[in-house]
Write an enzyme that holds these catalytic residues in place. Structure first.
Site, short mmCIF file in Angstrom:
data_model
loop_
_atom_site.label_atom_id
_atom_site.label_comp_id
_atom_site.label_asym_id
_atom_site.label_seq_id
_atom_site.Cartn_x
_atom_site.Cartn_y
_atom_site.Cartn_z
N ARG A 110 0.84 -1.23 0.00
CA ARG A 110 0.00 0.00 0.00
C ARG A 110 0.86 1.26 0.00
O ARG A 110 0.52 2.26 0.62
CB ARG A 110 -0.95 0.03 1.20
CG ARG A 110 -1.81 -1.18 1.39
CD ARG A 110 -2.87 -1.36 0.30
NE ARG A 110 -3.75 -2.46 0.66
CZ ARG A 110 -3.55 -3.72 0.25
NH1 ARG A 110 -2.55 -4.03 -0.56
NH2 ARG A 110 -4.37 -4.67 0.65
N SER B 194 -10.83 -0.04 3.77
CA SER B 194 -10.10 -0.31 5.01
C SER B 194 -9.52 0.99 5.53
O SER B 194 -8.79 1.68 4.81
CB SER B 194 -8.93 -1.27 4.74
OG SER B 194 -9.43 -2.45 4.16
N GLU C 115 -4.90 4.42 6.50
CA GLU C 115 -4.68 4.28 5.05
C GLU C 115 -5.17 5.51 4.27
O GLU C 115 -4.38 6.15 3.59
CB GLU C 115 -5.30 2.99 4.55
CG GLU C 115 -4.89 2.68 3.13
CD GLU C 115 -5.54 1.43 2.59
OE1 GLU C 115 -5.17 0.33 3.02
OE2 GLU C 115 -6.42 1.57 1.72
P1 FAD Z 1 -8.50 9.17 -4.60
O1 FAD Z 1 -9.14 8.74 -3.35
O2 FAD Z 1 -9.16 10.25 -5.40
O3 FAD Z 1 -7.00 9.58 -4.35
C1 FAD Z 1 -6.17 8.81 -3.51
C2 FAD Z 1 -4.78 9.46 -3.51
O4 FAD Z 1 -4.20 9.34 -4.80
C3 FAD Z 1 -4.82 10.97 -3.22
O5 FAD Z 1 -3.66 11.27 -2.49
C4 FAD Z 1 -4.76 11.62 -4.60
O6 FAD Z 1 -4.15 12.90 -4.57
C5 FAD Z 1 -3.90 10.63 -5.37
N1 FAD Z 1 -4.25 10.56 -6.79
C6 FAD Z 1 -5.43 10.14 -7.33
N2 FAD Z 1 -5.36 10.19 -8.67
C7 FAD Z 1 -4.12 10.66 -8.98
C8 FAD Z 1 -3.46 10.96 -10.21
N3 FAD Z 1 -4.04 10.78 -11.40
N4 FAD Z 1 -2.21 11.45 -10.15
C9 FAD Z 1 -1.58 11.65 -8.94
N5 FAD Z 1 -2.15 11.39 -7.77
C10 FAD Z 1 -3.42 10.90 -7.79
N6 FAD Z 1 -7.69 -0.18 -1.95
C11 FAD Z 1 -6.93 -1.28 -2.14
O7 FAD Z 1 -5.71 -1.17 -2.31
N7 FAD Z 1 -7.47 -2.53 -2.13
C12 FAD Z 1 -8.79 -2.74 -1.96
O8 FAD Z 1 -9.23 -3.87 -1.98
C13 FAD Z 1 -9.63 -1.61 -1.75
N8 FAD Z 1 -10.95 -1.75 -1.53
C14 FAD Z 1 -11.73 -0.66 -1.29
C15 FAD Z 1 -13.10 -0.85 -1.05
C16 FAD Z 1 -13.93 0.23 -0.80
C17 FAD Z 1 -15.40 0.00 -0.55
C18 FAD Z 1 -13.39 1.54 -0.82
C19 FAD Z 1 -14.28 2.73 -0.62
C20 FAD Z 1 -12.03 1.74 -1.04
C21 FAD Z 1 -11.18 0.64 -1.29
N9 FAD Z 1 -9.81 0.79 -1.52
C22 FAD Z 1 -9.02 -0.31 -1.75
C23 FAD Z 1 -9.19 2.12 -1.52
C24 FAD Z 1 -9.32 2.87 -2.88
O9 FAD Z 1 -10.39 2.38 -3.64
C25 FAD Z 1 -8.06 2.77 -3.72
O10 FAD Z 1 -6.94 3.27 -3.02
C26 FAD Z 1 -8.17 3.50 -5.06
O11 FAD Z 1 -7.03 3.26 -5.85
C27 FAD Z 1 -8.36 5.01 -4.89
O12 FAD Z 1 -8.72 5.55 -6.15
P2 FAD Z 1 -9.37 6.98 -6.30
O13 FAD Z 1 -9.38 7.31 -7.76
O14 FAD Z 1 -10.66 7.04 -5.61
O15 FAD Z 1 -8.28 7.88 -5.58
P1 NAP Z 2 -10.02 -10.81 5.16
O1 NAP Z 2 -10.21 -11.94 4.20
O2 NAP Z 2 -11.00 -10.61 6.26
O3 NAP Z 2 -8.56 -10.93 5.78
C1 NAP Z 2 -8.10 -9.93 6.68
C2 NAP Z 2 -6.67 -9.57 6.32
O4 NAP Z 2 -5.83 -10.69 6.50
C3 NAP Z 2 -6.55 -9.14 4.89
O5 NAP Z 2 -6.60 -7.75 4.81
C4 NAP Z 2 -5.23 -9.74 4.41
O6 NAP Z 2 -4.17 -8.82 4.34
C5 NAP Z 2 -4.86 -10.75 5.49
N1 NAP Z 2 -4.84 -12.09 4.88
C6 NAP Z 2 -5.90 -12.92 4.70
N2 NAP Z 2 -5.48 -14.07 4.15
C7 NAP Z 2 -4.15 -13.97 3.99
C8 NAP Z 2 -3.15 -14.82 3.47
N3 NAP Z 2 -3.44 -16.06 3.02
N4 NAP Z 2 -1.87 -14.37 3.44
C9 NAP Z 2 -1.56 -13.14 3.89
N5 NAP Z 2 -2.47 -12.28 4.39
C10 NAP Z 2 -3.74 -12.69 4.44
O7 NAP Z 2 -9.89 -9.45 4.32
P2 NAP Z 2 -11.03 -8.51 3.73
O8 NAP Z 2 -11.18 -7.34 4.60
O9 NAP Z 2 -12.23 -9.31 3.35
O10 NAP Z 2 -10.33 -8.01 2.38
C11 NAP Z 2 -10.03 -8.92 1.35
C12 NAP Z 2 -8.89 -8.36 0.51
O11 NAP Z 2 -9.26 -7.10 -0.07
C13 NAP Z 2 -7.64 -8.11 1.33
O12 NAP Z 2 -6.51 -8.41 0.54
C14 NAP Z 2 -7.70 -6.62 1.62
O13 NAP Z 2 -6.44 -6.03 1.78
C15 NAP Z 2 -8.41 -6.08 0.38
N6 NAP Z 2 -9.22 -4.89 0.75
C16 NAP Z 2 -8.59 -3.70 0.86
C17 NAP Z 2 -9.31 -2.55 1.19
C18 NAP Z 2 -8.63 -1.21 1.26
O14 NAP Z 2 -9.32 -0.19 1.36
N7 NAP Z 2 -7.34 -1.16 1.23
C19 NAP Z 2 -10.68 -2.63 1.40
C20 NAP Z 2 -11.28 -3.87 1.30
C21 NAP Z 2 -10.54 -5.00 0.97
P3 NAP Z 2 -3.82 -7.89 3.08
O15 NAP Z 2 -4.59 -6.66 3.30
O16 NAP Z 2 -2.37 -7.69 3.25
O17 NAP Z 2 -4.18 -8.56 1.85
#
Ligand code: FAD
Ligand code: NAP
Length: 337
Positions: A166, A238, A332
């Site tokens: 991340r 998250s 995050e």
């Molecule tokens: P924004 O929220 O608009 O921006 C995020 C950051 O990036 C800001 O700092 C912004 O300035 C910068 N930015 C955006 N676009 C640009 C650009 N073109 N150039 C330079 N900087 C830029 N994230 C995960 O990694 N894994 C997940 O599974 C995941 N699941 C999610 C589920 C839900 C329900 C939600 C709401 C969020 C989730 N996220 C997840 C977080 C998010 O969706 C991601 O980080 C996504 O990439 C953000 O995209 P955005 O366009 O909305 O960015």
């Molecule tokens: P989950 O299955 O409830 O598991 C909880 C956490 O445990 C996950 O976030 C994942 O870490 C870790 N994990 C689970 N299985 C693993 C494995 N086999 N090896 C290593 N790490 C493991 O997770 P969840 O909330 O439903 O999300 C599912 C996936 O979507 C995850 O990868 C999560 O990161 C991603 N997600 C991200 C966001 C966001 O906003 N960043 C939001 C929703 C979901 P990791 O996060 O390192 O993968």
């Protein structure tokens, strides 16, 4: 369409936490020429430029000074194709999930586990989006954009972007200094599905190994079953990263919490932040207008609160986790101000 730079612009529909925020100035640019027009306006008016995608990973301050710039270009072109793989250049404004579906329909594989992540292609490298054991860094061959505020173009190879869990240089040393305009991805024409993470692994054992399109469908299904739709329950996904702690600290903690899930890493042991919060009995708990989601303790639901309300709730959660486990959670989504 003529470029419009608007003042006192509502960002309510530009952040998934549903914070009622206002930008001093706002513009949506569809081309590099329009970006340059916006940058000239910012320089002339001594405004900072702040880049916003879909607003799904930010906590929006009530008032954002300067020019908030959204780059909407969603052009897609194949830049190289061989018998085994394809390299495509994609405009930052392309919706992430639609891009994943487009690739699947073309027979270009690798992004299946990242299905249904909200936001744009341009933001994907910023936090190196990841889910179910896959990170986007493994498919990014280069990132293209312009520097702020001069508008000079740059290109960085994927290996130079400082990608980590991340994390990337765009969140660190280049934070606020660049606009990403295009991302180049190299995808395989040969399916190779990754089902190591538990819900997918369980489904694969019950139903057999999926095709990439089936796997994408499974991911969408699992995500819909536990993650709230921001249109119904405003959230930013998250709220905390999963912490990685030292082996020594882990040995101490596991004695006290034998049921704590844990995932060994090269640098220590990763703990699911959601479990740490849930184990404190906080699932569903409300802090005024902000609630910990009843199905996933890592998600904060905002019921009309401000950034201050959301950050205050996050602080209280961090404090409780630190007090009980001695683990400092890292937020995050970052404050957009
Ligand atoms: P924004 O929220 O608009 O921006 C995020 C950051 O990036 C800001 O700092 C912004 O300035 C910068 N930015 C955006 N676009 C640009 C650009 N073109 N150039 C330079 N900087 C830029 N994230 C995960 O990694 N894994 C997940 O599974 C995941 N699941 C999610 C589920 C839900 C329900 C939600 C709401 C969020 C989730 N996220 C997840 C977080 C998010 O969706 C991601 O980080 C996504 O990439 C953000 O995209 P955005 O366009 O909305 O960015
Ligand atoms: P989950 O299955 O409830 O598991 C909880 C956490 O445990 C996950 O976030 C994942 O870490 C870790 N994990 C689970 N299985 C693993 C494995 N086999 N090896 C290593 N790490 C493991 O997770 P969840 O909330 O439903 O999300 C599912 C996936 O979507 C995850 O990868 C999560 O990161 C991603 N997600 C991200 C966001 C966001 O906003 N960043 C939001 C929703 C979901 P990791 O996060 O390192 O993968």
């Amino acid at each position: 369409m003529v470029l419009k730079i608007e003042s006192s612009y509502s960002l309510l529909n530009f952040n998934t936490l549903g914070i009622d925020a206002v930008a001093e100035f706002f513009a949506q640019a569809a081309s590099i020429d329009e970006v340059k027009e916006c940058l000239a306006f910012a320089v002339a008016n001594q405004l900072l430029v702040k880049i916003l995608g879909g607003g799904s990973n930010v906590v929006m301050a009530s008032y954002v000074n300067g020019l908030v710039l959204n780059y909407s270009n969603a052009a897609l072109q194949v830049v190289n194709e061989t018998a085994t793989d394809v390299t495509i250049k994609v405009g930052a404004g392309y919706n992430w999930h639609e891009f994943v579906l487009f690739c699947l329909a073309k027979g270009w594989f690798g992004l299946e586990n990242l299905s249904f992540i909200p936001g744009t292609v341009g933001a994907a490298p910023v936090q190196n989006i990841g889910a179910y054991g896959v990170e986007v860094k493994d498919f990014i061959s280069s990132v293209h954009g312009v520097r702020l505020p001069d508008g000079d173009s740059f290109m960085m190879a994927g290996e130079s972007c400082g990608f980590a869990y991340r994390e990337s240089c765009f969140k660190q040393e280049l934070d606020g200094k660049v606009l990403i305009t295009d991302v180049e991805f190299t995808l395989s024409k040969k399916p190779c599905v990754q089902v190591a993470y538990s819900p997918l692994d369980k489904m694969a054992r019950e139903r057999g190994l999926p095709t990439p399109s089936e796997l994408s469908g499974w991911v969408v299904q699992v995500r819909k079953s536990k993650l709230p739709d921001p249109n119904e329950l405003p959230n930013a996904g998250s709220f905390f990263k999963n912490p990685v702690i030292s082996d020594e600290q882990f040995q101490e903690l596991i004695k006290r919490f034998p049921k704590m899930p844990n995932y060994p890493q090269e640098s220590g042991v990763k703990l699911p932040a959601g479990w740490l919060i849930d184990n404190l009995g906080m699932k569903g708990h409300s802090f005024g207008l902000v609630q910990i989601h009843a199905l996933q303790a890592l998600v904060l639901i905002n019921n009309g609160g401000s950034s201050e309300d959301v950050l205050a709730a996050a602080s209280m959660i961090k404090e409780s986790v630190l007090k009980t486990y001695g683990v400092l959670l890292e937020q995050e989504p970052r404050l957009f101000c």
